[in-house]
Design a protein around this motif. Structure first.
Motif, mmCIF file in Angstrom:
data_model
loop_
_atom_site.group_PDB
_atom_site.id
_atom_site.type_symbol
_atom_site.label_atom_id
_atom_site.label_comp_id
_atom_site.label_asym_id
_atom_site.label_seq_id
_atom_site.Cartn_x
_atom_site.Cartn_y
_atom_site.Cartn_z
ATOM 1 N N ASP A 1 -7.493 -2.552 -1.360
ATOM 2 C CA ASP A 1 -7.219 -0.936 -1.425
ATOM 3 C C ASP A 1 -8.123 -0.405 -0.310
ATOM 4 O OD1 ASP A 1 -7.522 1.685 -3.178
ATOM 5 O OD2 ASP A 1 -8.499 0.929 -4.600
ATOM 6 N N GLU B 1 -5.838 5.304 -0.242
ATOM 7 C CA GLU B 1 -5.378 3.376 1.045
ATOM 8 C C GLU B 1 -4.853 3.477 2.252
ATOM 9 O OE1 GLU B 1 -1.877 1.901 -1.937
ATOM 10 O OE2 GLU B 1 -3.145 1.731 -2.744
ATOM 11 N N TRP B 2 -5.377 4.724 3.002
ATOM 12 C CA TRP B 2 -4.650 4.717 4.178
ATOM 13 C C TRP B 2 -5.787 3.531 5.229
ATOM 14 C CZ3 TRP B 2 -1.685 8.057 6.189
ATOM 15 C CH2 TRP B 2 -1.472 8.240 7.534
ATOM 16 N N VAL C 1 1.231 -1.171 0.047
ATOM 17 C CA VAL C 1 -0.251 -0.037 -0.513
ATOM 18 C C VAL C 1 1.079 0.853 -0.353
ATOM 19 C CG1 VAL C 1 -2.199 -1.419 1.179
ATOM 20 C CG2 VAL C 1 -0.460 -0.199 2.716
ATOM 21 N N ASP C 2 0.420 2.314 -0.293
ATOM 22 C CA ASP C 2 0.942 3.785 -1.012
ATOM 23 C C ASP C 2 0.287 5.066 0.070
ATOM 24 O OD1 ASP C 2 2.531 5.652 -1.069
ATOM 25 O OD2 ASP C 2 2.549 5.522 -3.135
ATOM 26 N N ARG D 1 -1.546 7.683 0.900
ATOM 27 C CA ARG D 1 -1.823 9.151 0.944
ATOM 28 C C ARG D 1 -3.192 10.101 1.588
ATOM 29 N NH1 ARG D 1 0.072 7.255 -4.251
ATOM 30 N NH2 ARG D 1 2.088 7.743 -5.268
#
Length: 169
Positions: free
Chosen positions: A43, A33-34, A1-2, A4
């Protein structure tokens, strides 16, 4: 995950009649994706929209009355989560919730003020069968008398009541 986070807002403030004051704000926030990290999701996307306002009436002797209000909409879209999602289980979550709040303060300019607020969160609106809608609403009420001493210490006498329905937390 990334993960933002994007956040933006616009606020407007104006002094009226050389003493009263109004303030309005509109904000938007997006989490991409927090939640995916905590719930091990493929996701996740969260969006929040908020509108807020405040009016302050100042009296000539230093007293003031302040009334504030806020409405917000939260939307969650989580997909492929490895752990059970809090609201209803399953691996996906698609829900929306509205909430609002109103509060007021009357300051007597002698260290005393009265404060009150009411908050309400509506039931979830689910977009998937893994979400529980019924009895997910909640409300809260607060009222109190406050005294601020010259050194800044505050004494409070308050009453608070929270009403969470069976599936709210």
């Amino acid at each position: 995950v990334d993960p933002r986070i994007w956040s933006m807002g616009v606020a407007y403030e104006k002094t009226l009649n050389n003493s009263d004051n109004v303030w309005f704000a509109v904000t938007y926030q997006k989490h991409d994706e927090w939640a995916a990290f905590d719930y091990k999701c493929d996701d996740s996307e969260d969006d929040s929209y908020r509108v807020a306002g405040r009016y302050i009436h100042n009296y000539s002797n230093g007293m003031f009355t302040r009334v504030s209000a806020m409405w917000e909409n939260l939307e969650y879209d989580w997909e492929g989560c490895a752990t059970s999602v809090v609201y209803g289980g399953g691996n996906d979550l698609d829900l929306e919730r509205d909430a609002w709040m109103i509060s007021g303060v009357h300051n007597f300019a002698n260290g005393f003020d009265i404060r009150a607020s009411y908050m309400d969160a509506d039931e979830f609106e689910c977009g998937s069968n893994t979400c529980v809608e019924d009895d997910t609403d909640a409300s809260a009420f607060n009222v109190g008398v406050f005294y601020t001493m010259p050194a800044g210490t505050e004494l409070r006498l308050t009453y608070s009541e929270v009403d969470n329905e069976d599936n709210a937390n």
